[in-house]
Design a protein around this motif. Structure first.
Motif, PDB file in Angstrom:
ATOM      1  N   LYS A 374      17.362  -1.280  17.044  1.00  0.00           N
ATOM      2  CA  LYS A 374      16.556  -1.878  18.038  1.00  0.00           C
ATOM      3  C   LYS A 374      17.327  -2.883  18.892  1.00  0.00           C
ATOM      4  CE  LYS A 374      13.156  -2.567  14.510  1.00  0.00           C
ATOM      5  NZ  LYS A 374      12.310  -3.664  13.668  1.00  0.00           N
ATOM      6  N   GLU A 375      16.848  -3.002  20.107  1.00  0.00           N
ATOM      7  CA  GLU A 375      17.352  -3.983  21.082  1.00  0.00           C
ATOM      8  C   GLU A 375      16.488  -4.886  21.838  1.00  0.00           C
ATOM      9  OE1 GLU A 375      18.924  -1.818  24.954  1.00  0.00           O
ATOM     10  OE2 GLU A 375      18.185  -0.214  24.041  1.00  0.00           O
ATOM     11  N   GLN A 376      16.789  -6.061  22.403  1.00  0.00           N
ATOM     12  CA  GLN A 376      15.845  -6.749  23.119  1.00  0.00           C
ATOM     13  C   GLN A 376      16.201  -6.910  24.473  1.00  0.00           C
ATOM     14  OE1 GLN A 376      16.378 -10.646  21.091  1.00  0.00           O
ATOM     15  NE2 GLN A 376      14.692 -10.359  19.733  1.00  0.00           N
ATOM     16  N   ILE A 377      15.120  -6.504  25.082  1.00  0.00           N
ATOM     17  CA  ILE A 377      15.037  -6.315  26.569  1.00  0.00           C
ATOM     18  C   ILE A 377      14.365  -7.449  27.198  1.00  0.00           C
ATOM     19  CG2 ILE A 377      14.363  -5.009  28.471  1.00  0.00           C
ATOM     20  CD1 ILE A 377      15.150  -2.682  26.635  1.00  0.00           C
ATOM     21  N   PRO A 378      14.645  -8.189  28.320  1.00  0.00           N
ATOM     22  CA  PRO A 378      13.608  -9.117  29.105  1.00  0.00           C
ATOM     23  C   PRO A 378      12.216  -8.401  29.361  1.00  0.00           C
ATOM     24  CG  PRO A 378      16.043  -9.221  29.980  1.00  0.00           C
ATOM     25  CD  PRO A 378      15.890  -8.146  28.861  1.00  0.00           C
ATOM     26  N   LEU A 379      11.233  -9.036  29.016  1.00  0.00           N
ATOM     27  CA  LEU A 379       9.839  -8.733  29.364  1.00  0.00           C
ATOM     28  C   LEU A 379       9.613  -8.052  30.503  1.00  0.00           C
ATOM     29  CD1 LEU A 379       7.357 -11.193  27.070  1.00  0.00           C
ATOM     30  CD2 LEU A 379       7.554  -8.473  27.198  1.00  0.00           C
ATOM     31  N   ALA A 380      10.015  -8.892  31.507  1.00  0.00           N
ATOM     32  CA  ALA A 380       9.671  -8.491  32.940  1.00  0.00           C
ATOM     33  C   ALA A 380      10.419  -7.260  33.386  1.00  0.00           C
ATOM     34  CB  ALA A 380      10.294  -9.624  33.855  1.00  0.00           C
ATOM     35  N   LYS A 381      11.998  -6.877  32.666  1.00  0.00           N
ATOM     36  CA  LYS A 381      12.564  -5.718  32.932  1.00  0.00           C
ATOM     37  C   LYS A 381      12.117  -4.333  32.180  1.00  0.00           C
ATOM     38  CE  LYS A 381      16.727  -7.630  34.695  1.00  0.00           C
ATOM     39  NZ  LYS A 381      18.051  -7.626  34.603  1.00  0.00           N
ATOM     40  N   VAL A 382      11.173  -4.620  30.993  1.00  0.00           N
ATOM     41  CA  VAL A 382      10.968  -3.659  30.070  1.00  0.00           C
ATOM     42  C   VAL A 382      10.201  -2.379  31.099  1.00  0.00           C
ATOM     43  CG1 VAL A 382       9.122  -2.837  28.510  1.00  0.00           C
ATOM     44  CG2 VAL A 382      10.791  -5.042  28.104  1.00  0.00           C
ATOM     45  N   PRO A 383       9.165  -2.360  31.818  1.00  0.00           N
ATOM     46  CA  PRO A 383       8.696  -1.518  32.699  1.00  0.00           C
ATOM     47  C   PRO A 383       9.448  -0.525  33.321  1.00  0.00           C
ATOM     48  CG  PRO A 383       7.048  -3.407  32.696  1.00  0.00           C
ATOM     49  CD  PRO A 383       8.446  -4.015  32.083  1.00  0.00           C
ATOM     50  N   GLU A 384      10.338  -1.339  33.939  1.00  0.00           N
ATOM     51  CA  GLU A 384      11.385  -0.437  34.891  1.00  0.00           C
ATOM     52  C   GLU A 384      12.495   0.043  34.008  1.00  0.00           C
ATOM     53  OE1 GLU A 384      14.492  -3.847  36.537  1.00  0.00           O
ATOM     54  OE2 GLU A 384      12.453  -4.334  36.930  1.00  0.00           O
ATOM     55  N   VAL A 385      12.736  -0.159  32.757  1.00  0.00           N
ATOM     56  CA  VAL A 385      13.968   0.328  32.307  1.00  0.00           C
ATOM     57  C   VAL A 385      13.313   1.496  31.521  1.00  0.00           C
ATOM     58  CG1 VAL A 385      15.187  -1.723  32.004  1.00  0.00           C
ATOM     59  CG2 VAL A 385      13.799  -0.870  29.935  1.00  0.00           C
ATOM     60  N   LEU A 386      12.147   1.536  31.128  1.00  0.00           N
ATOM     61  CA  LEU A 386      11.611   2.569  30.329  1.00  0.00           C
ATOM     62  C   LEU A 386      11.634   3.904  30.890  1.00  0.00           C
ATOM     63  CD1 LEU A 386       8.395   0.987  28.556  1.00  0.00           C
ATOM     64  CD2 LEU A 386      10.413   1.824  27.415  1.00  0.00           C
ATOM     65  N   PRO A 387      11.225   4.317  32.036  1.00  0.00           N
ATOM     66  CA  PRO A 387      11.713   5.614  32.698  1.00  0.00           C
ATOM     67  C   PRO A 387      13.007   6.249  32.413  1.00  0.00           C
ATOM     68  CG  PRO A 387      10.252   4.461  34.257  1.00  0.00           C
ATOM     69  CD  PRO A 387      10.699   3.436  33.120  1.00  0.00           C
ATOM     70  N   GLY A 388      13.982   5.546  32.670  1.00  0.00           N
ATOM     71  CA  GLY A 388      15.363   5.902  32.422  1.00  0.00           C
ATOM     72  C   GLY A 388      15.439   6.118  30.931  1.00  0.00           C
ATOM     73  N   MET A 389      15.130   5.417  29.871  1.00  0.00           N
ATOM     74  CA  MET A 389      15.061   5.278  28.591  1.00  0.00           C
ATOM     75  C   MET A 389      14.276   6.706  28.090  1.00  0.00           C
ATOM     76  SD  MET A 389      14.032   2.659  25.654  1.00  0.00           S
ATOM     77  CE  MET A 389      14.935   1.117  26.355  1.00  0.00           C
ATOM     78  N   LEU A 390      13.314   6.881  28.632  1.00  0.00           N
ATOM     79  CA  LEU A 390      12.559   8.071  28.006  1.00  0.00           C
ATOM     80  C   LEU A 390      13.268   9.513  28.468  1.00  0.00           C
ATOM     81  CD1 LEU A 390       8.950   6.895  28.781  1.00  0.00           C
ATOM     82  CD2 LEU A 390       9.970   7.483  26.519  1.00  0.00           C
ATOM     83  N   ALA A 391      13.841   9.322  29.808  1.00  0.00           N
ATOM     84  CA  ALA A 391      14.767  10.593  30.379  1.00  0.00           C
ATOM     85  C   ALA A 391      15.697  10.828  29.536  1.00  0.00           C
ATOM     86  CB  ALA A 391      15.016  10.400  31.724  1.00  0.00           C
ATOM     87  N   ASP A 392      16.460   9.738  29.261  1.00  0.00           N
ATOM     88  CA  ASP A 392      17.842   9.893  28.230  1.00  0.00           C
ATOM     89  C   ASP A 392      17.456  10.374  26.927  1.00  0.00           C
ATOM     90  OD1 ASP A 392      19.263   8.715  30.159  1.00  0.00           O
ATOM     91  OD2 ASP A 392      19.466   6.702  29.335  1.00  0.00           O
ATOM     92  N   PHE A 393      16.395  10.003  26.373  1.00  0.00           N
ATOM     93  CA  PHE A 393      15.852  10.525  25.208  1.00  0.00           C
ATOM     94  C   PHE A 393      15.435  11.933  25.040  1.00  0.00           C
ATOM     95  CE2 PHE A 393      12.889  10.769  21.545  1.00  0.00           C
ATOM     96  CZ  PHE A 393      13.695  10.270  20.387  1.00  0.00           C
ATOM     97  N   GLN A 394      14.719  12.480  26.252  1.00  0.00           N
ATOM     98  CA  GLN A 394      14.561  13.962  26.140  1.00  0.00           C
ATOM     99  C   GLN A 394      15.702  14.603  26.206  1.00  0.00           C
ATOM    100  OE1 GLN A 394      11.182  15.014  27.067  1.00  0.00           O
ATOM    101  NE2 GLN A 394      11.824  17.117  27.052  1.00  0.00           N
ATOM    102  N   ALA A 395      16.773  14.135  27.071  1.00  0.00           N
ATOM    103  CA  ALA A 395      18.109  14.960  27.490  1.00  0.00           C
ATOM    104  C   ALA A 395      18.786  14.769  25.925  1.00  0.00           C
ATOM    105  CB  ALA A 395      18.774  14.257  28.464  1.00  0.00           C
ATOM    106  N   PHE A 396      18.696  13.736  25.254  1.00  0.00           N
ATOM    107  CA  PHE A 396      19.270  13.570  24.019  1.00  0.00           C
ATOM    108  C   PHE A 396      18.843  14.757  22.872  1.00  0.00           C
ATOM    109  CE2 PHE A 396      18.751  11.950  19.827  1.00  0.00           C
ATOM    110  CZ  PHE A 396      19.939  11.685  19.150  1.00  0.00           C
ATOM    111  N   LEU A 397      17.519  14.885  22.976  1.00  0.00           N
ATOM    112  CA  LEU A 397      16.941  15.636  21.766  1.00  0.00           C
ATOM    113  C   LEU A 397      17.251  17.381  22.207  1.00  0.00           C
ATOM    114  CD1 LEU A 397      13.057  14.559  21.475  1.00  0.00           C
ATOM    115  CD2 LEU A 397      15.153  14.230  19.941  1.00  0.00           C
ATOM    116  N   LEU A 398      17.511  17.389  23.583  1.00  0.00           N
ATOM    117  CA  LEU A 398      17.542  18.978  23.879  1.00  0.00           C
ATOM    118  C   LEU A 398      19.225  19.319  23.327  1.00  0.00           C
ATOM    119  CD1 LEU A 398      17.508  21.752  25.256  1.00  0.00           C
ATOM    120  CD2 LEU A 398      18.079  20.663  27.359  1.00  0.00           C
ATOM    121  N   ALA A 399      19.962  17.956  23.858  1.00  0.00           N
ATOM    122  CA  ALA A 399      21.605  18.326  23.494  1.00  0.00           C
ATOM    123  C   ALA A 399      21.807  18.490  21.883  1.00  0.00           C
ATOM    124  CB  ALA A 399      22.421  17.284  23.912  1.00  0.00           C
TER     125      ALA A 399
END
Length: 482
Positions: A374-399
């Motif tokens: 788990k990691e703690q992320i500033p509340l205001a930044k959560v919406p903007e970091v999630l697209p990249g986090m989800l894209a990374d997770f998609q790529a991780f599962l494929l690899a």
């Protein structure tokens, strides 16, 4: 049983699968043996896949249509190899409306015959070609050993059916469909597949050539995730699908058919799942993010209010988000386990202490970096970091899936090495191409030739079973299959 409530994969993969599809609320068993009820969570996965594939189909110039599910038995009999291949799986209606029918009606197992009948009516001239049709439908194939999503008596799919002037144009279509399926598997399902041709013994009944995409599941077995068939003029001759060429001569069209079904959902489950349940690639996850507010009574209500605000901000980023705020009787720990079972890629935990500190606690379904929890992320930044986090997770599962497949695939030449390899994974081996040899291999090992890989290097050698020369000029992938 493990504490998460499912049998570990290493103990019994089949039991794990059967438990997960029910506990993750994907399906329920239907009232008739071999049928399934696809629950909303599972159907949403199908809708996401369907929308992407339907867009690709339409962008390539195909039109959707709808044909009857009842097919006169005589239609199937007009293509001998076709009816012979499907006869053991047919469901046939002989009585309706209070009386016996003059002609039995087959409940649609696939639609080459009925669509061929209408192609013959609609095609007159070379100007009518190519005719590019697609149908989203349910089909029925009476299944003796049913398994949810993978083999059921009734399932959902799309079936493309096209008619062309000549073999070259029909083959371009056949390969377009194969490429589209491979892209959907890779881009949406994070499922690395091997595209290529089927051996003659594995061809679709009535086809001249059959092509497939094969994926490896986490138990080392293969899953045929989509097929594309060049039918030559076999169905055109049976149904008189003819066109007048530029010289005025009547010529038979060349036809194709291709399909991808709800078994892809089973493929996603078995490619990525673990002992905690589903692991969903973000692009096919009904909920990409779940927010779990934490707290009791008044604090719980305040946390839920903040969670709803955060959910709205995340939704504005085009992310499918769910706020689990209406089940106060359930503990946060229960909810965490439940959403892990259901495979949600990212979970956000939000309690009053988090809110006071201006942060949210974010947990991925699987750590994409070793040791990352788990990691703690500033509340205001959560919406903007999630697209990249989800894209990374998609790529991780494929690899991750590619690494698993490659690590469980081996080049083999000797029979003993072959038999040992297909017991747990895939073998790349030479094959003579004879059906009786395939049957002998299956009888001895339960393995079948899954695909002649399109990208395999040219090689010559002798059949791993009988010693005759290789028929394909390259190695064939063998494995046990679903």
């Amino acid at each position: 049983m493990s504490r998460e409530g499912v049998t570990p994969q290493s103990e019994d993969f089949s039991a794990w699968y059967n438990e997960v599809v029910v506990q993750a609320q994907l399906v329920d068993r239907g009232p008739v043996r071999g049928t399934m009820v696809i629950r909303p969570y599972g159907f949403r996965m199908w809708e996401l896949l369907q929308a992407d594939l339907d867009r690709r189909i339409k962008d390539a110039g195909h039109d959707n249509a709808c044909f009857p599910m009842f097919i006169p038995e005589s239609y199937l009999k007009r293509e001998a190899e076709h009816v012979e291949g499907f006869s053991p799986e047919l469901a046939v209606v002989t009585h309706a409306g209070g009386k016996d029918l003059e002609e039995p009606l087959v409940v649609r197992p696939t639609s080459e015959t009925v669509i061929g009948e209408y192609m013959a009516k609609w095609i007159d001239s070379h100007r009518d070609l190519p005719l590019l049709l697609n149908q989203w439908a349910n089909v029925v194939r009476w299944e003796m050993r049913p398994r949810m999503f993978l083999r059921t008596t009734e399932f959902l799919w799309q079936e493309g059916h096209t008619a062309h002037i000549d073999e070259d144009d029909a083959m371009r279509e056949t390969m377009w469909a194969l490429d589209a399926y491979a892209a959907v598997a890779r881009d949406l399902a994070a499922m690395p597949v091997v595209p290529g041709e089927k051996t003659p013994g594995e061809r679709f009944a009535g086809a001249v050539r059959t092509y497939t995409i094969e994926g490896m599941m986490r138990d080392g077995r293969a899953l045929q995730a989509g097929t594309s068939h060049y039918l030559g003029t076999n169905f055109a001759k049976a149904f008189e699908i003819q066109y007048q060429d530029e010289a005025g001569k009547l010529t038979h069209a060349h036809t194709t058919s291709w399909g991808m079904s709800t078994r892809m959902i089973g493929g996603v489950i078995m490619t990525h799942g673990d002992d905690k349940g589903l692991v969903l690639p973000p692009r096919l996850a009904p909920y990409q993010v779940v927010i779990v507010p934490i707290g009791r009574k008044e604090q719980g209500e305040q946390a839920a209010a903040e969670a709803r605000k955060l959910g709205a901000a995340i939704k504005s980023m085009g992310i499918r988000v769910h706020v689990d705020d209406n089940r106060p009787q359930l503990s946060p720990g229960f909810k965490f386990n439940e959403w892990e079972m259901r495979g949600v890629p990212v979970r956000i935990e939000l309690g009053m202490r988090d809110i006071e500190n201006g942060v949210a606690t974010v947990a991925r379904r699987l750590p994409t970096v070793e040791g990352q929890g788990k990691e703690q992320i500033p509340l205001a930044k959560v919406p903007e970091v999630l697209p990249g986090m989800l894209a990374d997770f998609q790529a991780f599962l494929l690899a991750r899936a590619e690494k698993f497949r490659d690590g469980n695939t081996a080049v083999v030449d000797g029979w003993d090495a072959f038999a040992a390899q297909v017991a747990t994974g895939w073998a790349r081996a030479f094959h003579c191409g004879e059906t009786e040899c395939e049957d002998a291999i299956k009888a001895d090992t339960a393995a079948t030739p899954r695909v002649i890989p399109a990208d395999a290097p040219e090689e010559t050698g002798t059949c791993v079973k009988c010693g005759r020369p290789s028929a394909y000029g390259k190695r064939v992938i063998f494995g046990r299959a679903y």
